[in-house]
Design a protein around this motif. Structure first.
Motif, PDB file in Angstrom:
ATOM      1  N   GLU A 129      -3.709  -6.014  -5.074  1.00 52.94           N
ATOM      2  CA  GLU A 129      -5.021  -6.048  -4.422  1.00 52.94           C
ATOM      3  C   GLU A 129      -5.609  -7.457  -4.460  1.00 52.94           C
ATOM      4  OE1 GLU A 129      -5.804  -3.737  -2.616  1.00 52.94           O
ATOM      5  OE2 GLU A 129      -4.975  -1.905  -3.419  1.00 52.94           O
ATOM      6  N   HIS A 183       1.455   1.694  -3.573  1.00 56.10           N
ATOM      7  CA  HIS A 183       0.265   2.203  -4.285  1.00 56.10           C
ATOM      8  C   HIS A 183       0.091   3.702  -4.027  1.00 56.10           C
ATOM      9  CE1 HIS A 183      -1.690  -2.066  -3.987  1.00 56.10           C
ATOM     10  NE2 HIS A 183      -0.521  -2.076  -4.590  1.00 56.10           N
ATOM     11  N   GLU A 242       0.827  -1.210   0.000  1.00 56.24           N
ATOM     12  CA  GLU A 242       0.000   0.000   0.000  1.00 56.24           C
ATOM     13  C   GLU A 242       0.868   1.271   0.000  1.00 56.24           C
ATOM     14  OE1 GLU A 242      -2.875  -0.491  -0.773  1.00 56.24           O
ATOM     15  OE2 GLU A 242      -3.789  -2.165   0.287  1.00 56.24           O
TER      16      GLU A 242
END
Ligand SMILES: [Fe+2]
Ligand SMILES: [Fe+2]
Length: 383
Positions: free
Chosen positions: A282, A204, A201
């Motif tokens: 994901e 991301h 994350e």
């Protein structure tokens, strides 16, 4: 609407196989009827603010400011409910937003406090959250903005910024999830998965802030994440499993499919590379959630299973109360935005419905965690 068949089938197989046939058999029990729709929820929303300018804006001005920042799919703020609070370079307000399950697919795992989704305020400075070049090239490419209008660039900057702030919140969400797992005696494989996911994350968020910066033509990043000194963790296995089902089995499964669909429609190489990396990560986060739910049910039994079943019933019920698609401008502008990873709100809603109907609920059904009632089956079939 049909999702990309190859990615959808692969994801279903991954999710079911990750749980394993023996665990799936253990979960094979009947699910009761459908749940009730969720009510409106309160959120914390922030915007950058220099303390030298004085106190935060009043509520009416703040509503205008927030609407100008949150321009993408979750911007339907009904009202600002509190006065502004200065928090590390930002002004934060409690707001009421319409039920997001009808408006905005979750893009990743949210960080929630007392039922409110929390994200940091954006900052128009280089805050150390821009992507670095990687061996795969996913972090080092810049999108091509030469053919975009100012309006298109602003829309893309706003959309990628919102996405980046949600990814940034997912870092905190997985950090807390790792503590939840530790506190409830989870196996090391799940704790390891949570930490790896938190690092994903971070990547991301960097990709999102970098794309937002490229489209706006200047640096942007997050302010400090607004959490209280004591962050509550899950009190029991049922709470842990409910959160994993909501945020992971539903949220991250949908997020993986949305990212894959956006990538399939995108044309800019930098955007396609970012979305490909996000979709793959994901999908692994979704696997981790389904594994977590399976472990928690195995450890906690019927009360935990019931908590998870309620989540899937609520997801199925949300399919039945979706508003009709809005008329949105299509044509060249929509195509230009889609080429850079931005889809219209109606498209996102349709894709979320398809993800629920074609992947999430079939997986839950295969594991005995959801059984379609007559109305839910009709809604799922038409999504
Ligand atoms: Fe993510
Ligand atoms: Fe994720």
């Amino acid at each position: 609407m049909l999702l990309d068949r190859s990615f959808r089938r692969t994801l279903i197989a991954r999710l079911l196989l990750s749980v394993g046939p023996s665990t799936a058999a253990a979960l094979l029990v009947a699910a009761p009827g459908c749940g009730e729709p969720e009510a409106e929820t309160a959120d914390i929303r922030c915007f950058a603010w220099d303390e030298a300018l004085g106190a935060c804006l009043d509520r009416a001005q703040a509503l205008e400011e927030l609407e100008s920042i949150y321009t993408s799919c979750d911007d339907r703020i009904v009202s600002v409910e509190s006065d502004g609070e200065l928090r590390d370079g930002g002004c934060c307000y409690e707001v009421i937003a319409e039920d997001k399950s009808d408006i905005c697919p979750m893009e990743g795992r949210p960080f929630t406090l007392e039922g409110r989704r929390v994200t940091a305020a954006p900052r128009e400075v280089e805050a150390g959250w821009l992507a670095r070049a990687t061996a795969s090239g996913a972090g080092g490419q810049q999108p091509s903005v030469a053919d975009l209008t100012d309006e298109e660039r602003a829309t893309l900057a706003g959309g990628w910024l919102r996405s980046a702030l949600e990814e940034h919140a997912s870092v905190a969400s997985f950090a807390r999830f790792a503590l939840d797992l530790m506190a409830l005696g989870a196996p090391s494989s799940l704790v390891e998965g949570a930490h790896i996911a938190a690092l994903d994350e971070v990547g991301h968020a960097r990709l999102g802030f970098s794309l937002a910066a490229a489209y706006r033509g200047g640096p942007v990043g997050p302010a400090a994440f607004p959490v209280p000194p004591a962050v509550p963790i899950a009190p029991d296995l049922a709470a842990l499993a409910r959160a994993a089902a909501e945020e992971g089995c539903v949220g991250e499964t949908v997020a993986a499919l949305l990212a894959a669909e956006k990538r399939a429609r995108a044309e800019d190489p930098a955007v396609r590379a970012a979305l490909a990396a996000i979709a793959e990560d994901e999908a692994r986060h979704a696997e981790l959630a389904w594994l977590t739910v399976a472990w928690a049910i195995g450890a906690g039994g019927e009360p935990v299973r019931r908590a998870v079943v309620e989540v899937f019933e609520a997801a199925a019920a949300s399919l039945g109360r979706r508003p009709p698609p809005e008329a949105e401008p299509g044509g060249g502008r929509a195509a230009a935005l889609a080429a850079h990873g931005h889809l219209a709100r109606a498209d996102l809603r349709a894709l979320e419905g398809a993800a629920l109907a074609q992947v999430v609920l079939p997986c839950a059904r295969a594991l005995g965690l959801w059984k379609p009632a007559a109305g839910a089956a009709r809604a799922a079939a038409s999504a």
